[in-house]
Write a protein that holds these residues in place. Structure first.
Motif, PDB file in Angstrom:
ATOM      1  N   THR A 148       0.630  -1.183   0.252  1.00 18.62           N
ATOM      2  CA  THR A 148      -0.466   0.150  -0.150  1.00 18.62           C
ATOM      3  C   THR A 148       1.288   0.897  -0.204  1.00 18.62           C
ATOM      4  O   THR A 148       0.443   2.083   0.018  1.00 18.62           O
ATOM      5  CB  THR A 148      -0.999  -0.123   1.065  1.00 18.62           C
ATOM      6  N   GLN A 149       2.334   0.697   0.196  1.00 22.69           N
ATOM      7  CA  GLN A 149       3.279   2.478   0.337  1.00 22.69           C
ATOM      8  C   GLN A 149       3.870   2.459  -0.899  1.00 22.69           C
ATOM      9  O   GLN A 149       4.143   2.889  -1.434  1.00 22.69           O
ATOM     10  CB  GLN A 149       4.398   2.123   1.222  1.00 22.69           C
ATOM     11  N   ARG A 150       4.335   1.216  -1.668  1.00 24.53           N
ATOM     12  CA  ARG A 150       5.444   1.606  -2.580  1.00 24.53           C
ATOM     13  C   ARG A 150       4.803   1.252  -3.573  1.00 24.53           C
ATOM     14  O   ARG A 150       5.443   2.171  -4.443  1.00 24.53           O
ATOM     15  CB  ARG A 150       6.564   0.639  -2.657  1.00 24.53           C
ATOM     16  N   LEU A 151       3.574   0.561  -3.951  1.00 30.98           N
ATOM     17  CA  LEU A 151       3.040   0.344  -5.282  1.00 30.98           C
ATOM     18  C   LEU A 151       2.527   1.953  -5.797  1.00 30.98           C
ATOM     19  O   LEU A 151       2.858   2.750  -6.665  1.00 30.98           O
ATOM     20  CB  LEU A 151       2.263  -0.249  -5.475  1.00 30.98           C
ATOM     21  N   PRO A 152       2.140   3.296  -4.678  1.00 27.23           N
ATOM     22  CA  PRO A 152       2.153   4.192  -5.398  1.00 27.23           C
ATOM     23  C   PRO A 152       3.089   5.048  -5.039  1.00 27.23           C
ATOM     24  O   PRO A 152       2.921   6.442  -5.751  1.00 27.23           O
ATOM     25  CB  PRO A 152       0.859   4.949  -3.751  1.00 27.23           C
ATOM     26  N   ARG A 153       4.083   4.912  -4.542  1.00 23.73           N
ATOM     27  CA  ARG A 153       5.408   5.882  -4.857  1.00 23.73           C
ATOM     28  C   ARG A 153       6.549   5.566  -6.624  1.00 23.73           C
ATOM     29  O   ARG A 153       6.329   6.420  -6.553  1.00 23.73           O
ATOM     30  CB  ARG A 153       6.133   6.065  -3.593  1.00 23.73           C
ATOM     31  N   LEU A 154       5.934   4.030  -6.555  1.00 21.34           N
ATOM     32  CA  LEU A 154       6.785   3.711  -7.877  1.00 21.34           C
ATOM     33  C   LEU A 154       5.464   3.861  -9.209  1.00 21.34           C
ATOM     34  O   LEU A 154       6.187   4.751 -10.447  1.00 21.34           O
ATOM     35  CB  LEU A 154       6.448   2.349  -7.841  1.00 21.34           C
ATOM     36  N   LEU A 157      -0.540   7.689  -7.257  1.00 20.57           N
ATOM     37  CA  LEU A 157      -1.593   7.322  -7.043  1.00 20.57           C
ATOM     38  C   LEU A 157      -2.530   7.048  -7.548  1.00 20.57           C
ATOM     39  O   LEU A 157      -3.068   5.577  -7.139  1.00 20.57           O
ATOM     40  CB  LEU A 157      -2.289   8.510  -5.976  1.00 20.57           C
ATOM     41  N   GLN A 158      -3.382   7.100  -8.738  1.00 16.76           N
ATOM     42  CA  GLN A 158      -4.416   6.873  -8.850  1.00 16.76           C
ATOM     43  C   GLN A 158      -4.027   5.596  -9.626  1.00 16.76           C
ATOM     44  O   GLN A 158      -5.123   4.752  -9.563  1.00 16.76           O
ATOM     45  CB  GLN A 158      -5.028   8.221 -10.857  1.00 16.76           C
ATOM     46  N   LYS A 159      -3.184   4.753 -10.515  1.00 15.92           N
ATOM     47  CA  LYS A 159      -2.945   3.770 -10.805  1.00 15.92           C
ATOM     48  C   LYS A 159      -3.210   2.781  -9.662  1.00 15.92           C
ATOM     49  O   LYS A 159      -3.632   1.641 -10.191  1.00 15.92           O
ATOM     50  CB  LYS A 159      -1.768   4.151 -11.864  1.00 15.92           C
ATOM     51  N   ARG A 212       4.176   8.943 -14.887  1.00 14.88           N
ATOM     52  CA  ARG A 212       2.455   9.735 -14.584  1.00 14.88           C
ATOM     53  C   ARG A 212       2.932  10.494 -15.753  1.00 14.88           C
ATOM     54  O   ARG A 212       3.752  11.881 -15.891  1.00 14.88           O
ATOM     55  CB  ARG A 212       2.627  10.261 -13.310  1.00 14.88           C
ATOM     56  N   SER A 213       1.313  10.561 -16.299  1.00 11.27           N
ATOM     57  CA  SER A 213       1.050  12.217 -16.784  1.00 11.27           C
ATOM     58  C   SER A 213       1.539  13.336 -16.161  1.00 11.27           C
ATOM     59  O   SER A 213       1.095  13.154 -14.998  1.00 11.27           O
ATOM     60  CB  SER A 213      -0.173  11.131 -17.705  1.00 11.27           C
ATOM     61  N   PRO A 224      -5.432  18.687  -1.758  1.00 12.18           N
ATOM     62  CA  PRO A 224      -6.374  19.288  -1.931  1.00 12.18           C
ATOM     63  C   PRO A 224      -7.327  17.988  -3.272  1.00 12.18           C
ATOM     64  O   PRO A 224      -7.740  17.814  -3.475  1.00 12.18           O
ATOM     65  CB  PRO A 224      -5.928  20.427  -2.400  1.00 12.18           C
ATOM     66  N   GLY A 225      -5.798  17.789  -4.602  1.00 12.36           N
ATOM     67  CA  GLY A 225      -5.306  16.896  -5.371  1.00 12.36           C
ATOM     68  C   GLY A 225      -5.858  15.163  -5.043  1.00 12.36           C
ATOM     69  O   GLY A 225      -6.839  14.462  -5.467  1.00 12.36           O
ATOM     70  N   ARG A 226      -5.566  15.017  -4.350  1.00 11.74           N
ATOM     71  CA  ARG A 226      -5.446  14.105  -3.584  1.00 11.74           C
ATOM     72  C   ARG A 226      -6.535  13.631  -2.569  1.00 11.74           C
ATOM     73  O   ARG A 226      -7.236  12.136  -2.944  1.00 11.74           O
ATOM     74  CB  ARG A 226      -3.828  13.822  -2.440  1.00 11.74           C
TER      75      ARG A 226
END
Length: 706
Positions: A148-154, A157-159, A212-213, A224-226
């Motif tokens: 839950t921590q490393r996948l978003p950092r790699l 967040l959205q993907k 990321r795009s 706010p975006g998150r």
């Protein structure tokens, strides 16, 4: 035996993961202990340039955490502590002073992917065997080793939320495109590439690109975006799960915690959530389902099974082409026969198109597509059937036609050939009456669409030879299916327990319940589609046929099924197939409209006026009919054990997985309570709610099914 072995090549430690006595590597306590000791050792080797992790298994890196280990741990405390230990180790790996590179070929799931994400570089093979995922949500859990921590950092967040909340597979080119892996290469070159990566890291020539795009970066880089992203993700998760699964909201909390308070705080929240979720009834049911599915992919009768190299499939329509598809994709040669070679060729084209979709998604190569499709030979005659070992018929659901197929097949096939009927309700014993070798006739009930539905129901008669059942089971396993074996009877198991459930839906419609409320209530309960939508998908004509087949069975118990399917069929209603059913299937400017109930159908159910009924009443009436019929099937030995009944209901009919299946549901609700509810409805609504004797017996004796 050791899990890890080390060889040194050019100052690099090549660490091979090879769990002794297992077909695949699993993340377990032995691996954690050995890896901890290995890092201790590497810290003292000052001349070490780095390390490469590679698997010694064919087609597998690490298949995920050892679920048996989790099952044997006390939840929540022991499982929380296990996660905490793993997280400390991977944090140490992530911060290790020498580069550690993961060389990935084959399945890399769950804890395996989490291990690789803590490494400093990932090189993966571009082979179709290589697939990655965080599938813990499917067990009612969150990732427990930093996912839950490393996948978003790699990957952003959205993907990451898409994959964390669904457990969807990630294939090599997808992984590379989004930045989950740093390099793709041929399977035979991953070790060489991994060694070169260590040199790149050591000389400072590697830096990871943010893939990321621009829009993703803008949204994800500020609170706010998150907040918007998390809010939308919660709404989607609730819409998909109806609040029945506690894992998705827990996963979102872990990810959000990590973004708000940093990696280590996020890891601690993850460990706590991992333990808490493991203690839930939903997770326990999903873990039991996992073991049931694992068991159903094995053949306990394998020694009795005979070799099958070539299969004949009769009928190249949706079902026949689907059966041929799963056969050739698992190495079987198929003669695909229809009335003309042109019709058979259309079936082959369907298979080719499915594989082309995989080519377009870069899951398989054009070579693999061509090689696999070459295993299908379309034909309009029985030429070549003298060489087939098994024939699977997928023709129309008519007894006379199926008996005719048996006779034709036996005239042209060798004496050892098995005849398997793909029927959803016709008794196999009746089909076998046309056979000269009834001991070689068996049922193989596939579900549509065959390529996606995971179950095959094998039906044996009193005459079916053991080797025939064993061989049919082996073919089902080879086709990638989960297999249950049941005894013959009208509707077998899955169709038989679906019939009273659908009959109750018709009764509720006649009492004035709306199509919207009926379907909404059952989806809220956990079914993937409501019964009215299911009528349209299966076909009202099919429902009418099944009613005919099962009428006598239910009449013997004094139950009179609704005649509505036959009435609707006579009025031209078939469902989605002719765009005339419980729902409208109109298009506007080539675009499908939002699905709306077809209110014209209410004229067959007492008129347009509808009334609101309590959702729980709808749910209980519907589910209790299915649960009760499952008990009848066990009582009459159609089913041989409750586990097959639970698996068949979940994988074949969409019974809510988090409830564990009809028999686990009865156990967890309490047999006496289930009987009491049924007797209440029997008094109000009639004999169709009479509890099966086995339920009354278990209630009085305090017994349970598990």
């Amino acid at each position: 035996m050791s899990y890890l072995s080390v060889e040194y090549e050019d100052g690099i430690a090549v660490v091979t993961l090879d769990q002794d006595g297992e077909k695949v590597n699993k993340l377990n306590e032995q691996l954690i202990e050995e890896f901890t000791a290995l890092l201790d050792k590497f810290e003292n080797q000052k001349d070490l340039k780095g390390a490469v992790l590679v698997s010694g298994k064919e087609g597998n890196f690490i298949a995920g955490a050892d679920v048996e280990m989790l099952k044997n741990k006390q939840a929540p405390d022991e499982i929380e502590e296990l996660s905490r230990t793993g997280n400390k180790l991977l944090l140490r790996l992530e911060n290790f002073e020498k580069p550690v590179v993961a060389a990935i070929h084959g399945s890399c799931m769950g804890g395996g992917l989490e291990l690789t994400m803590a490494c400093h570089y990932r090189v993966a093979s571009n082979h179709s065997d290589t697939v990655m995922a965080q599938p813990e949500v499917k067990l009612g859990l969150c990732p427990g080793a930093g996912g839950t921590q490393r996948l978003p950092r790699l990957i952003g967040l959205q993907k990451s939320l898409t994959y964390l909340l669904t457990g969807k597979n990630i294939y090599p080119r997808q992984a590379s495109k989004m930045g989950l892996v740093d390099e793709l290469t041929h399977r035979d070159a991953i070790l060489t590439a991994a060694k070169k990566a260590i040199a790149k890291i050591n000389n400072g020539s590697f830096s990871r690109k943010d893939k990321r795009s621009i829009l993703e970066k803008l949204l994800e880089s500020n609170p706010p975006g998150r907040k918007i992203i998390f809010s939308q993700a919660r709404k989607r998760a609730l819409s998909n799960t109806k609040g029945n699964y506690p894992a998705p909201p827990a996963i979102l909390e872990c990810v959000e915690e990590g973004y708000s308070n940093g990696l280590e705080v996020g890891l601690e929240r993850e460990s706590k959530a991992f333990g808490e979720l493991a203690a839930t009834l939903e997770s326990k049911n999903l873990v039991n389902l996992f073991f049931g599915m694992q068991s159903a992919k094995k053949n306990p009768q394998q020694k009795k099974a005979r070799d099958i190299s070539k299969v004949g499939v009769l009928g190249a329509g949706l079902m026949g082409a689907g059966i041929a598809d799963v056969s050739v994709n698992n190495g079987l040669h198929v003669l695909l026969k229809d009335q003309t070679v042109e019709q058979a060729a259309k079936g082959k084209k369907t298979i080719w198109d499915n594989m082309q979709d995989k080519v377009d998604k870069r899951i398989i190569s054009e070579f693999e597509r061509d090689r696999t499709s070459s295993l299908v030979t379309p034909t309009g005659s029985y030429d070549g059937f003298e060489n087939v070992d098994m024939v699977i018929e997928a023709v129309f659901e008519e007894l006379d036609l199926k008996q005719k197929m048996v006779k034709q097949v036996e005239e042209v096939t060798p004496d050892h050939c098995i005849f398997a009927s793909n029927t959803s309700s016709l008794p196999i014993t009746q089909i076998a009456e046309a056979s000269f070798r009834p001991e070689q006739v068996v049922g193989m009930h596939y579900f549509s669409p065959v390529q996606k539905m995971p179950l095959v129901e094998i039906i044996k008669t009193e005459q079916t030879s053991d080797w025939v059942t064993a061989t049919a089971r082996e073919i089902g396993v080879r086709q990638g299916k989960h297999v249950i074996v049941v005894n013959d009877g009208p509707g077998f198991y899955t169709t038989r327990i679906l019939a009273p459930y659908m009959n109750e839906a018709l009764a509720l419609l006649e009492e004035g319940v709306s199509i919207e409320q009926l379907d909404s209530a059952m989806k809220q309960f956990g079914f993937p589609v409501g019964p009215a939508a299911l009528f349209d998908e299966v076909g009202i004509d099919v429902a009418a046929h099944i009613t005919d087949v099962l009428n006598e069975l239910f009449a013997d118990r004094g139950v009179e099924p609704s005649n509505k399917p036959k009435e609707l069929l006579e009025a031209g209603y078939k469902g989605r197939k002719n765009k005339k059913g419980f729902y409208k299937y109109e298009e506007s400017d080539g675009k499908k409209k939002k699905k709306e109930p077809n209110e014209a159908i209410y004229s067959y159910f007492g008129g347009a006026s509808r009334k609101k009924m309590n959702d729980e009443t709808i749910q209980q009436r519907m589910v209790l009919t299915m649960v009760n019929e499952a008990a009848w099937c066990l009582q009459e030995e159609i089913l041989e054990d409750p586990a097959d009944g639970d698996l068949g209901a979940i994988l074949g009919l969409g019974y809510p997985p988090f409830l564990g299946g009809p028999f686990r549901y009865v156990d967890q609700q309490g047999v006496a309570d289930i009987v009491s509810r049924m007797k209440k409805y029997q008094n109000e609504l009639g004999i169709r709610f009479q509890p099966a004797e086995i339920l009354k017996s278990y209630a009085s004796e305090g017994k349970s099914f598990y």
